[in-house]
Design a protein around this motif. Structure first.
Motif, PDB file in Angstrom:
ATOM      1  N   GLY A   1      20.451  35.650  41.165  1.00  0.00           N
ATOM      2  CA  GLY A   1      21.824  35.168  40.556  1.00  0.00           C
ATOM      3  C   GLY A   1      22.790  36.217  39.862  1.00  0.00           C
ATOM      4  O   GLY A   1      23.883  35.844  39.359  1.00  0.00           O
ATOM      5  N   LEU A   2      22.282  37.442  40.040  1.00  0.00           N
ATOM      6  CA  LEU A   2      22.934  38.392  39.471  1.00  0.00           C
ATOM      7  C   LEU A   2      24.289  38.987  40.279  1.00  0.00           C
ATOM      8  O   LEU A   2      25.421  39.215  39.651  1.00  0.00           O
ATOM      9  CB  LEU A   2      22.205  39.767  39.248  1.00  0.00           C
ATOM     10  CG  LEU A   2      20.793  39.668  38.659  1.00  0.00           C
ATOM     11  CD1 LEU A   2      20.129  40.702  38.529  1.00  0.00           C
ATOM     12  CD2 LEU A   2      21.122  39.127  37.177  1.00  0.00           C
ATOM     13  N   ILE A   3      24.185  38.814  41.647  1.00  0.00           N
ATOM     14  CA  ILE A   3      25.387  39.021  42.373  1.00  0.00           C
ATOM     15  C   ILE A   3      25.489  37.947  43.654  1.00  0.00           C
ATOM     16  O   ILE A   3      24.429  37.370  43.853  1.00  0.00           O
ATOM     17  CB  ILE A   3      25.336  40.571  43.123  1.00  0.00           C
ATOM     18  CG1 ILE A   3      23.887  40.645  44.023  1.00  0.00           C
ATOM     19  CG2 ILE A   3      25.421  41.503  42.013  1.00  0.00           C
ATOM     20  CD1 ILE A   3      23.960  41.848  44.915  1.00  0.00           C
ATOM     21  N   GLY A   4      26.625  37.681  44.215  1.00  0.00           N
ATOM     22  CA  GLY A   4      26.697  36.801  45.020  1.00  0.00           C
ATOM     23  C   GLY A   4      26.055  37.037  46.381  1.00  0.00           C
ATOM     24  O   GLY A   4      25.843  38.432  46.579  1.00  0.00           O
ATOM     25  N   SER A   5      25.899  36.144  47.218  1.00  0.00           N
ATOM     26  CA  SER A   5      25.175  36.490  48.602  1.00  0.00           C
ATOM     27  C   SER A   5      26.096  37.217  49.714  1.00  0.00           C
ATOM     28  O   SER A   5      25.721  37.789  50.335  1.00  0.00           O
ATOM     29  CB  SER A   5      24.712  35.142  49.376  1.00  0.00           C
ATOM     30  OG  SER A   5      25.643  34.478  49.247  1.00  0.00           O
ATOM     31  N   GLY A   6      27.331  37.167  49.248  1.00  0.00           N
ATOM     32  CA  GLY A   6      28.524  37.788  50.089  1.00  0.00           C
ATOM     33  C   GLY A   6      28.694  39.178  49.643  1.00  0.00           C
ATOM     34  O   GLY A   6      29.742  39.667  49.991  1.00  0.00           O
ATOM     35  N   GLN A   7      28.246  39.591  48.568  1.00  0.00           N
ATOM     36  CA  GLN A   7      28.831  40.639  47.608  1.00  0.00           C
ATOM     37  C   GLN A   7      28.789  41.848  48.660  1.00  0.00           C
ATOM     38  O   GLN A   7      27.665  42.445  49.512  1.00  0.00           O
ATOM     39  CB  GLN A   7      27.700  41.007  46.764  1.00  0.00           C
ATOM     40  CG  GLN A   7      28.314  42.329  45.620  1.00  0.00           C
ATOM     41  CD  GLN A   7      29.410  41.667  44.833  1.00  0.00           C
ATOM     42  OE1 GLN A   7      29.384  40.430  44.389  1.00  0.00           O
ATOM     43  NE2 GLN A   7      30.469  42.574  44.605  1.00  0.00           N
ATOM     44  N   PRO A   8      29.824  42.815  48.782  1.00  0.00           N
ATOM     45  CA  PRO A   8      29.928  43.771  49.806  1.00  0.00           C
ATOM     46  C   PRO A   8      29.097  44.920  49.253  1.00  0.00           C
ATOM     47  O   PRO A   8      28.772  45.003  48.361  1.00  0.00           O
ATOM     48  CB  PRO A   8      31.378  44.222  49.504  1.00  0.00           C
ATOM     49  CG  PRO A   8      32.261  43.131  48.997  1.00  0.00           C
ATOM     50  CD  PRO A   8      31.359  42.420  48.285  1.00  0.00           C
ATOM     51  N   ARG A   9      28.496  45.732  50.394  1.00  0.00           N
ATOM     52  CA  ARG A   9      27.618  46.828  49.876  1.00  0.00           C
ATOM     53  C   ARG A   9      28.026  47.980  51.156  1.00  0.00           C
ATOM     54  O   ARG A   9      28.660  47.920  52.017  1.00  0.00           O
ATOM     55  CB  ARG A   9      26.295  46.285  50.402  1.00  0.00           C
ATOM     56  CG  ARG A   9      25.459  45.335  49.668  1.00  0.00           C
ATOM     57  CD  ARG A   9      24.184  44.856  50.160  1.00  0.00           C
ATOM     58  NE  ARG A   9      23.723  43.990  48.978  1.00  0.00           N
ATOM     59  CZ  ARG A   9      22.769  44.239  48.375  1.00  0.00           C
ATOM     60  NH1 ARG A   9      22.323  45.443  48.109  1.00  0.00           N
ATOM     61  NH2 ARG A   9      22.227  43.252  47.549  1.00  0.00           N
ATOM     62  N   VAL A  10      27.840  48.994  50.450  1.00  0.00           N
ATOM     63  CA  VAL A  10      27.913  50.151  51.413  1.00  0.00           C
ATOM     64  C   VAL A  10      26.616  51.296  51.374  1.00  0.00           C
ATOM     65  O   VAL A  10      25.849  51.034  50.240  1.00  0.00           O
ATOM     66  CB  VAL A  10      29.096  51.243  50.544  1.00  0.00           C
ATOM     67  CG1 VAL A  10      30.333  50.335  50.788  1.00  0.00           C
ATOM     68  CG2 VAL A  10      28.787  51.730  49.249  1.00  0.00           C
ATOM     69  N   LYS A  11      26.533  51.830  52.397  1.00  0.00           N
ATOM     70  CA  LYS A  11      25.288  52.971  52.477  1.00  0.00           C
ATOM     71  C   LYS A  11      25.595  54.165  52.129  1.00  0.00           C
ATOM     72  O   LYS A  11      26.463  54.734  52.905  1.00  0.00           O
ATOM     73  CB  LYS A  11      24.670  52.809  53.911  1.00  0.00           C
ATOM     74  CG  LYS A  11      23.345  53.457  54.123  1.00  0.00           C
ATOM     75  CD  LYS A  11      22.523  53.160  55.406  1.00  0.00           C
ATOM     76  CE  LYS A  11      21.987  51.815  55.316  1.00  0.00           C
ATOM     77  NZ  LYS A  11      21.092  51.646  56.657  1.00  0.00           N
ATOM     78  N   ILE A  12      25.007  54.817  51.242  1.00  0.00           N
ATOM     79  CA  ILE A  12      25.166  56.242  50.982  1.00  0.00           C
ATOM     80  C   ILE A  12      23.715  56.765  50.649  1.00  0.00           C
ATOM     81  O   ILE A  12      22.725  56.375  49.954  1.00  0.00           O
ATOM     82  CB  ILE A  12      25.687  56.360  49.403  1.00  0.00           C
ATOM     83  CG1 ILE A  12      27.135  55.510  49.372  1.00  0.00           C
ATOM     84  CG2 ILE A  12      25.922  57.633  49.026  1.00  0.00           C
ATOM     85  CD1 ILE A  12      27.635  55.282  48.014  1.00  0.00           C
ATOM     86  N   MET A  13      23.717  57.911  51.414  1.00  0.00           N
ATOM     87  CA  MET A  13      22.283  58.449  51.436  1.00  0.00           C
ATOM     88  C   MET A  13      21.192  57.616  51.690  1.00  0.00           C
ATOM     89  O   MET A  13      20.046  57.940  51.275  1.00  0.00           O
ATOM     90  CB  MET A  13      21.990  59.283  50.222  1.00  0.00           C
ATOM     91  CG  MET A  13      23.271  60.697  49.944  1.00  0.00           C
ATOM     92  SD  MET A  13      22.806  61.380  48.432  1.00  0.00           S
ATOM     93  CE  MET A  13      21.469  62.395  48.759  1.00  0.00           C
TER      94      MET A  13
END
Length: 560
Positions: free
Chosen positions: A198-210
């Motif tokens: 429950g720390l972040i929502g299931s739809g939280q945006p993500r980015v890929k770095i390295m």
């Protein structure tokens, strides 16, 4: 030195050197600017009477001028630095602790830096002297090297991100990599996913770095670039336009002034789009579900809620339908109209308002539905509420006004500090609920990786390697040198210079490949390049956090 740097140095001298309260320091600076005195040098060289007339206090004026003269003397004395000094002269000459840096937003009570001021305060040193770089061997551990790689890489793969975002995202990569490494060598257990906690929502945006996926938080219209002069049309320039000939196309009428959304007619049903938190969260037979939509005027409240229950009739059966909204006033600057309703779920409305404030979201209505399962949940209900509310808000932020998916790119973001949220017990009802801590947030919001913390980490992490073991990669015996103990100030200047050389090496590396690889390919290569040059340390737990030697010439050897 630019006017912005002059202001920063003067503000630092007043608040850090002279312990002047921030608001008083800003007032003194404005008074001095009124008589065209804008820098430490100008104060040191100006007639004392001029400063007295500006500050209306002879004792303060004399004391300030003496402090500025002393600062100028120290600058002149320390001007003759060694290698790389000319390349790093424009960078801050001394690393300040986060809590002592008046340029950071967390140190400006009642005052906010402009985006341009924030980015300038985070400036990093840079030296691209290939000869110096090739001769430099540093001593460091692996984590700050990952951070340096990520910060410099993002200049090429995500050029829309300002330095503050790149520092935050880079620190998020370091955190993700450290967690993964700790699990792989047995220093930590894998544990549940942040979404499951429950720390972040299931739809939280993500980015890929390295190669690392990190959750991010959008910065809500953060504009950090100054407008281009070519895009600014002045009355003078427009008056010099040649008159249209009689054969030219007729001039179109100027567009009508657009009505502020606050005063526009209410939206039609087809213009209302609700974002959902997804599947309901369940605990002890209680179910929680969140929805969010756009609201631009308090007069739309009843219409929007009626639309929600009409389009989602299952919500009518919920035990509670609490809601909250924030609308920015079009007539009073910085005023936000807020309203909330508990619907029997005590404290829920105000709790959702706090989430909206902490996420800095306006013109949004969020509804939290709960089907009571017969068992009191205690503090856990706050975690569940927070999860569905943030998920609904994040889902809406990922979509356009028509409900379509947003295309990636163009928006500044923060890297979320998931580990920090876990340690602080984010999601519970205890602790510092609703309290802002610098850029981060308290229980009801989301903590981010603060850019000034990442910057300070870089500035203190790269030491000059001892010559006792010879030059890296060389079989020649080490030279005998007389070891002289350096002062703390000398060590700080040396580490800053070393960082400038490292960033310069990385800049040269990425520059050589940028026209031959796509951003995605460059991102993939970056991790391989990092592993090729990272310091050698003992494998397993024994090498955790250990330092090793880093020859910058090896980075140059990776160029195309």
């Amino acid at each position: 030195m630019s006017a912005q740097q002059d202001l920063q140095e003067l503000l630092r001298l007043l608040t850090v050197g002279r312990k002047t309260p921030m608001l008083q320091a800003m007032a003194q600076i404005k008074s001095l600017q009124a008589v065209d005195i804008r820098s430490i040098r100008q104060i040191a060289e100006a007639p004392l009477d001029t400063i007295k007339s500006a500050l209306n206090d002879e004792k303060t004026a004399k004391s300030l001028q003496n402090a500025c003269k002393a600062a100028m003397k120290r600058t002149a004395t320390g001007a003759g630095t060694k290698r790389g000094a000319s390349s790093t002269a424009n960078s801050p000459s001394k690393r300040l602790k986060q809590d002592d840096n008046p340029l950071m937003p967390s140190r400006l009570p009642g005052e906010e830096l402009t985006p341009q001021e924030l980015e300038a305060s985070l400036e990093l040193p840079l030296c691209q002297d290939e000869e110096l770089i090739s001769q430099t061997v540093l001593e460091t551990n692996r984590a700050p090297l990952v951070l340096a790689f990520a910060v410099e890489l993002l200049r090429y793969t995500r050029p829309e991100q300002p330095l503050s975002s790149r520092l935050s995202l880079g620190q998020a990569v370091v955190s993700a990599n450290s967690r993964s490494k700790a699990v792989s060598i047995g220093l930590a257990s894998k544990g549940p996913n942040p979404e499951d906690e429950g720390l972040i929502g299931s739809g939280q945006p993500r980015v890929k770095i390295m190669g690392r996926e990190v959750p991010v938080l959008k910065r809500g219209g953060y504009e950090w670039r100054e407008p281009s002069p070519s895009q600014t049309i002045t009355a003078e320039s427009s008056s010099t336009e040649p008159a249209q000939s009689s054969t030219s196309q007729p001039q179109q009428a100027p567009p009508k002034t657009k009505t502020h959304p606050f005063f526009q007619p209410p939206p039609s049903a087809s213009d209302i789009h609700w974002s959902s938190s997804g599947a309901p969260l369940t605990s002890k037979d209680s179910r929680f579900l969140g929805h969010s939509t756009k609201i631009t005027s308090p007069s739309q409240e009843k219409l929007l809620l009626s639309n929600l229950f009409k389009t989602h009739p299952n919500l009518e059966s919920a035990t509670h339908n609490a809601w909250a909204y924030r609308v920015r006033s079009p007539t009073i600057s910085n005023r936000v109209i807020e309203k909330s309703f508990d619907d029997g779920e005590s404290g829920a409305g105000e709790f959702m308002l706090k989430i909206l404030r902490e996420m800095d979201i306006d013109d949004s209505l969020v509804v939290m539905a709960r089907w009571y399962g017969g068992t009191m949940l205690g503090p856990d209900r706050w975690r569940l509420m927070r999860s569905v509310v943030t998920s609904a808000l994040n889902e809406r932020s990922r979509r356009t006004a028509t409900g379509d998916e947003l295309q990636e790119g163009g928006e500044a973001v923060w890297g979320l500090d998931v580990e920090g949220m876990s340690k602080s017990g984010s999601g519970s009802s205890t602790g510092t609920a609703g309290k802002r801590e610098g850029y981060g947030t308290g229980v009801v919001g989301m903590q981010i990786h603060k850019p000034e913390v990442a910057r300070n980490y870089l500035l203190r992490s790269f030491h000059t390697a001892s010559p006792s073991s010879g030059t890296e990669g060389s079989s020649s015996p080490p030279k005998t040198t007389t070891k002289t103990k350096k002062t703390q100030k000398q060590l700080e200047a040396e580490r800053e210079q070393n960082l400038g050389l490292l960033l310069g090496a990385l800049r040269l590396l990425f520059d050589s490949w940028k026209d031959h690889l796509t951003p995605a390919e460059l991102d993939k290569r970056a991790w391989a390049w990092y592993t090729a040059v990272r310091p050698d340390v003992e494998a397993g737990p024994g090498g955790w956090g250990a330092k090793g030697r880093l020859g910058l010439g090896r980075i140059l050897g990776l160029r195309r």
